[in-house]
Design a protein around this motif. Structure first.
Motif, PDB file in Angstrom:
ATOM      1  N   ILE A 117      46.456  34.744  42.267  1.00  0.00           N
ATOM      2  CA  ILE A 117      46.392  35.653  41.115  1.00  0.00           C
ATOM      3  C   ILE A 117      47.694  35.506  40.348  1.00  0.00           C
ATOM      4  O   ILE A 117      48.760  35.874  40.829  1.00  0.00           O
ATOM      5  N   ARG A 118      47.584  34.957  39.156  1.00  0.00           N
ATOM      6  CA  ARG A 118      48.776  34.579  38.391  1.00  0.00           C
ATOM      7  C   ARG A 118      49.077  35.506  37.225  1.00  0.00           C
ATOM      8  O   ARG A 118      50.021  35.269  36.477  1.00  0.00           O
ATOM      9  N   SER A 119      48.250  36.542  37.017  1.00  0.00           N
ATOM     10  CA  SER A 119      48.481  37.449  35.896  1.00  0.00           C
ATOM     11  C   SER A 119      47.994  38.847  36.249  1.00  0.00           C
ATOM     12  O   SER A 119      46.968  38.999  36.924  1.00  0.00           O
ATOM     13  N   TYR A 120      48.674  39.857  35.749  1.00  0.00           N
ATOM     14  CA  TYR A 120      48.228  41.221  35.994  1.00  0.00           C
ATOM     15  C   TYR A 120      46.918  41.517  35.279  1.00  0.00           C
ATOM     16  O   TYR A 120      46.181  42.429  35.659  1.00  0.00           O
ATOM     17  N   MET A 121      46.590  40.743  34.245  1.00  0.00           N
ATOM     18  CA  MET A 121      45.313  40.930  33.563  1.00  0.00           C
ATOM     19  C   MET A 121      44.142  40.727  34.522  1.00  0.00           C
ATOM     20  O   MET A 121      43.081  41.327  34.362  1.00  0.00           O
ATOM     21  N   ASP A 122      44.337  39.860  35.523  1.00  0.00           N
ATOM     22  CA  ASP A 122      43.276  39.614  36.509  1.00  0.00           C
ATOM     23  C   ASP A 122      42.950  40.872  37.316  1.00  0.00           C
ATOM     24  O   ASP A 122      41.861  40.986  37.885  1.00  0.00           O
ATOM     25  N   CYS A 142      51.653  36.510  42.220  1.00  0.00           N
ATOM     26  CA  CYS A 142      52.893  36.055  41.583  1.00  0.00           C
ATOM     27  C   CYS A 142      53.910  37.184  41.470  1.00  0.00           C
ATOM     28  O   CYS A 142      55.019  36.958  40.988  1.00  0.00           O
ATOM     29  N   SER A 143      53.527  38.388  41.890  1.00  0.00           N
ATOM     30  CA  SER A 143      54.494  39.486  41.867  1.00  0.00           C
ATOM     31  C   SER A 143      54.161  40.484  42.968  1.00  0.00           C
ATOM     32  O   SER A 143      53.017  40.605  43.402  1.00  0.00           O
ATOM     33  N   LYS A 144      55.186  41.208  43.388  1.00  0.00           N
ATOM     34  CA  LYS A 144      55.005  42.205  44.444  1.00  0.00           C
ATOM     35  C   LYS A 144      54.197  43.409  43.968  1.00  0.00           C
ATOM     36  O   LYS A 144      53.566  44.099  44.763  1.00  0.00           O
ATOM     37  N   VAL A 145      54.207  43.654  42.657  1.00  0.00           N
ATOM     38  CA  VAL A 145      53.406  44.747  42.110  1.00  0.00           C
ATOM     39  C   VAL A 145      51.921  44.474  42.348  1.00  0.00           C
ATOM     40  O   VAL A 145      51.163  45.355  42.760  1.00  0.00           O
ATOM     41  N   ILE A 146      51.493  43.239  42.091  1.00  0.00           N
ATOM     42  CA  ILE A 146      50.097  42.863  42.310  1.00  0.00           C
ATOM     43  C   ILE A 146      49.763  42.911  43.797  1.00  0.00           C
ATOM     44  O   ILE A 146      48.711  43.417  44.205  1.00  0.00           O
ATOM     45  N   GLU A 147      50.645  42.384  44.619  1.00  0.00           N
ATOM     46  CA  GLU A 147      50.436  42.414  46.075  1.00  0.00           C
ATOM     47  C   GLU A 147      50.252  43.847  46.558  1.00  0.00           C
ATOM     48  O   GLU A 147      49.325  44.148  47.334  1.00  0.00           O
ATOM     49  N   ASN A 157      44.921  43.480  53.223  1.00  0.00           N
ATOM     50  CA  ASN A 157      46.259  43.247  53.766  1.00  0.00           C
ATOM     51  C   ASN A 157      46.657  41.780  53.831  1.00  0.00           C
ATOM     52  O   ASN A 157      47.803  41.462  54.147  1.00  0.00           O
ATOM     53  N   LYS A 158      45.690  40.897  53.567  1.00  0.00           N
ATOM     54  CA  LYS A 158      46.006  39.462  53.591  1.00  0.00           C
ATOM     55  C   LYS A 158      46.411  38.992  52.196  1.00  0.00           C
ATOM     56  O   LYS A 158      45.883  38.037  51.642  1.00  0.00           O
ATOM     57  N   ALA A 159      47.375  39.713  51.644  1.00  0.00           N
ATOM     58  CA  ALA A 159      47.941  39.363  50.335  1.00  0.00           C
ATOM     59  C   ALA A 159      49.439  39.187  50.506  1.00  0.00           C
ATOM     60  O   ALA A 159      50.078  39.875  51.300  1.00  0.00           O
ATOM     61  N   THR A 160      49.993  38.262  49.762  1.00  0.00           N
ATOM     62  CA  THR A 160      51.431  38.013  49.842  1.00  0.00           C
ATOM     63  C   THR A 160      51.929  37.558  48.472  1.00  0.00           C
ATOM     64  O   THR A 160      51.140  37.233  47.585  1.00  0.00           O
ATOM     65  N   THR A 161      53.230  37.558  48.303  1.00  0.00           N
ATOM     66  CA  THR A 161      53.824  37.138  47.036  1.00  0.00           C
ATOM     67  C   THR A 161      54.527  35.792  47.209  1.00  0.00           C
ATOM     68  O   THR A 161      55.299  35.604  48.151  1.00  0.00           O
TER      69      THR A 161
END
Length: 400
Positions: A117-122, A142-147, A157-161
């Motif tokens: 996921i490369r954009s917050y728009m997603d 691409c950011s901890k906010v999205i994670e 929980n299987k998300a990382t930055t």
């Protein structure tokens, strides 16, 4: 000798863009560790050097119309699934929502599905995100906010930055190789050295370029030797007209798409970002690599983590200026997010645009502050090195 694992990278195209650059660079950096195949849906308008890379084109480019688009996703997924079964990659890592959809739908037992996921728009597409969280083995943000949002809102929980990556020394070297083609000389009519502000991005409403031009018009009136350079793909016709209406047409250079954009960045003192949304703004960091002080909207996501430091980006957002809500971060300056309503009326200048203009003027007229933020920007850019990216990617792959 240990046999290399197989890595499949999936991108819709390889034209000049942020996640396309990350895809190509990832392939180059990980060649010592993986046998890599890059799968694309359309090989037209390739904007990067792909020599020596193993590229497979599915020859299923963009389709118009809702039904055709759905059928195209099905065709791409079937073709990719067949390819996965044939090549048996250990990991299939996709970049962007289109590639993510196809990667998820083509899931096989042998291959781990990594979605990028490369954009917050997603994050504004909950149906897709619920699907992704069901099918993905790992979601790379691409950011901890999205994670954080994936973990809290979607219980995934299987998300990382994994931050984007930059070759700082190569950027500096390329910036020095050629002089940019600019419509003005180094001095203005009064013999003053010109001072350039820079911004990069494709012609897209999400970049907020109407805000940028109105902001610059205020700065230019206060500091007449200031010029603005905008590098990015598009004809920018409506923005050229807005610049003329604002009386700054001759002070703005629309440089267009550039294979060597860093020579233009090198001319700048301050990098400006007026985006409404970002994922992780590559151009902002690229400007910082060349020592441009950074002034950015505090949009979702990326700028805060870059300019405040990832350890403070999400949970420590104390405004230092209570009146304007401007945040003077360690590595750059954040102004409040801009209005999302596009306004090409030169007579309408919003308070938020005046606010950002005053921040820029103050920075440019304070030599010590400008130099301090330029040095801080260059220091911060070193945190997004190739070495750290590779180290983190290998750590993630070992979790398989």
């Amino acid at each position: 000798m240990e046999k290399k694992r197989k890595l499949m990278l999936i991108s819709p195209m390889l034209h000049q863009g942020g996640f396309e650059r990350v895809c190509i660079t990832t392939a180059r950096l990980l060649e010592p560790y993986f046998n890599i195949t890059i799968v694309i849906f359309d090989s037209s308008n390739i904007g990067y050097d792909i020599e020596g890379l193993h590229i497979i084109d599915l020859n299923l480019g963009v389709q118009r119309g809702k039904i055709r688009k759905i059928l195209n996703i099905v065709k791409r997924s079937r073709k990719l699934r067949k390819l996965k079964k044939e090549l048996k990659p250990d990991i299939a890592y996709s970049f962007g929502p289109t590639a993510n959809m196809v990667n998820a739908f083509s899931k096989t037992k042998e291959t781990k599905v990594w979605l990028g996921i490369r954009s917050y728009m997603d994050m504004g597409e909950p149906v897709k995100l619920k699907l992704f969280t069901k099918l993905a083995d790992l979601i790379i943000c691409c950011s901890k906010v999205i994670e954080k949002e994936l973990k809290i809102k979607y219980k995934f929980n299987k998300a990382t930055t994994l931050y984007n990556l930059y070759d700082v020394e190569a950027i500096k070297r390329q910036a020095r190789e050629k002089e940019p083609e600019l419509p003005w000389q180094d001095l203005d009519e009064q013999g003053r050295n010109l001072r350039c502000l820079l911004s990069m991005g494709r012609e897209d409403d999400v970049k907020g370029f109407w805000h940028l031009l109105k902001i610059f018009s205020i700065v230019q009136k206060k500091i007449p030797e200031t010029r603005l350079i905008i590098v990015g793909e598009g004809n920018f016709e409506e923005y050229r007209k807005l610049a003329e209406d604002l009386g700054i047409g001759k002070f703005v250079c629309f440089a267009g798409r550039q294979r060597e954009p860093y020579r233009y960045l090198r001319k700048g003192e301050v990098y400006l970002l007026t985006s409404l949304n970002e994922g992780f703004p590559n151009a902002l960091v690229e400007g910082m690599c060349l020592g441009l002080a950074a002034v950015s909207t505090d949009c979702m996501t990326g700028p805060a983590e870059i300019l405040l430091g990832e350890d403070t980006a999400d949970w420590d957002r104390k405004q230092e200026n209570k009146k304007t809500n401007v945040i003077y971060g360690k590595y750059g300056i954040l102004v409040p997010p801009m209005s999302r309503e596009k306004d090409l009326n030169a007579r309408c200048i919003l308070e938020e645009e005046k606010n950002m203009a005053e921040v820029i003027i103050d920075l440019m007229l304070d030599e010590n502050k400008l130099e301090r933020y330029q040095k801080a920007a260059a220091e911060r850019a070193q945190c997004f090195s190739y070495e750290k990216y590779v180290e983190r990617f290998l750590e993630l792959s070992e979790l398989l």
